[in-house]
Write an enzyme that holds these catalytic residues in place. Structure first.
Site, PDB file in Angstrom:
ATOM      1  NE  ARG A 243      -2.181   1.209   3.696  1.00 28.13           N
ATOM      2  CZ  ARG A 243      -2.236   1.549   4.711  1.00 28.13           C
ATOM      3  NH1 ARG A 243      -3.063   0.762   5.515  1.00 28.13           N
ATOM      4  NH2 ARG A 243      -1.057   2.158   6.291  1.00 28.13           N
ATOM      5  CG  HIS A 247      -6.673   3.338   6.011  1.00 25.24           C
ATOM      6  ND1 HIS A 247      -7.131   1.088   5.508  1.00 25.24           N
ATOM      7  CD2 HIS A 247      -8.032   3.752   6.655  1.00 25.24           C
ATOM      8  CE1 HIS A 247      -8.469   1.130   5.516  1.00 25.24           C
ATOM      9  NE2 HIS A 247      -8.712   2.437   6.005  1.00 25.24           N
ATOM     10  CE1 TYR A 256       0.312   2.314   9.202  1.00 29.71           C
ATOM     11  CE2 TYR A 256      -0.818   4.512  10.617  1.00 29.71           C
ATOM     12  CZ  TYR A 256      -1.135   3.541   9.141  1.00 29.71           C
ATOM     13  OH  TYR A 256      -2.061   3.663   7.834  1.00 29.71           O
TER      14      TYR A 256
END
Length: 329
Positions: A243, A247, A256
């Site tokens: 990815r 998100h 993170y």
């Protein structure tokens, strides 16, 4: 690239078509981010880094009759299935002409009857149960089609995943469950969300084959999905990919994820590697790539302008598509 398109019995033109579809998904996605950051659309959830898996899988299906139950990140799948760039933009701007929900749902809640794209729900993983039901209905009606359902690896930990696959396995329904493992369920890494070494190994519990494929290689993905579709049996396929974005547009993955990890993922970009492969094969020239880019820029600009100027739904149409219309039942 680990697999040649010739090994997959694909022509040179088909190999280029796959690239164009991947490039289309990337450029549309990039435009959506620009629109979000400029305050024109409220939300984006991205496919960047997963185009190879999505297009490779979609290209292996029979899109004239198969049903699709995509998840929110599947921009590449729905575009390949026949949804237009204008449709996508109408959805992003939440306009009345949005074919997915008439502008009622969040961006990327896909659904389009004419292309057999099942309407998606906001709770993740419900599409697996929907796919099982559609496949069962097709069997009862003696129709000949497969149902393709996709999800992220985080969704494979939800109850709907296991209930759906168990039902599919018990009845041996023609369903391909396609897990796009991009290593993160929002901010939770794979090793903190899935107890098994792979998602695909869970297939043995449901009496179906399971396979892990390189989701950055569209040809390898194409071969795996095509083999599953030709088997006449259900299958669980896990495509490993990255990815490249947060998100969603409301997330900041730098909180993170380390800079080194993010840079490493960019080096694994399936679009970039497939482009290099086509250049090495003598199929993709600078001139041809420039033509593709120009075509996409024009189509995306036209679609964006149309959607931005299109009207919103009226208050009078608030309950449209909620209740049956027409003659009294």
């Amino acid at each position: 690239m680990t697999v040649s398109h010739k090994e997959a019995n694909l022509t040179d033109q088909q190999a280029l078509d796959i690239y164009f579809s991947m490039l289309r998904a990337r450029r549309v996605d990039e435009r959506l981010w620009l629109l979000n950051r400029s305050g024109k659309i409220p939300f984006v959830i991205s496919c960047q880094g997963q185009e190879a898996a999505q297009i490779g899988a979609a290209y292996a299906l029979d899109l004239t009759k198969d049903y699709l139950a995509p998840y929110y990140r599947d921009l590449g799948v729905v575009l390949e299935a026949g949804m237009t760039i204008q449709d996508v933009m109408l959805n992003a701007f939440a306009k009345a002409e949005d074919p997915n929900s008439g502008g009622r749902q969040m961006q990327a809640h896909w659904g389009q009857r004419k292309n057999r794209i099942l309407s998606g729900s906001s709770p993740v993983t419900t599409q697996v149960v929907h796919a099982a039901g559609v496949a069962l209905a097709g069997r009862m009606k003696r129709d000949d089609f497969y149902t393709f359902v996709s999800l992220g690896e985080g969704s494979s930990n939800q109850g709907d995943f296991h209930e759906g696959l168990n039902f599919i396995g018990v009845h041996q329904l023609p369903v391909i469950t396609f897990v796009e493992n991009n290593q993160y369920a929002i901010s939770t890494p794979y090793d903190r969300q899935v107890a098994s070494a792979t998602v695909a190994q869970r297939a043995t519990s449901y009496n179906m084959p399971g396979e892990v494929v390189d989701g950055t290689d569209p040809i390898a993905t194409y071969i795996a999905v095509k083999k599953a579709r030709e088997s006449g049996r259900p299958a669980l396929i896990e495509a490993l990919c990255q990815r490249l974005t947060p998100h969603s547009s409301d997330d900041d993955h730098r909180i993170y994820r380390t800079t080194e990890e993010l840079e490493d993922d960019k080096q694994k970009d399936g679009l970039h590697h497939y482009e290099q492969y086509l250049v090495e094969q003598g199929l993709l020239t600078e001139e041809l790539k420039a033509e593709m880019e120009a075509t996409l820029k024009r189509e995306i600009n036209e679609a964006t302008t149309y959607a931005e100027q299109a009207p919103y739904g009226s208050v009078e149409d608030n309950l449209r598509y909620v209740y049956a219309e027409g003659e009294k039942l």
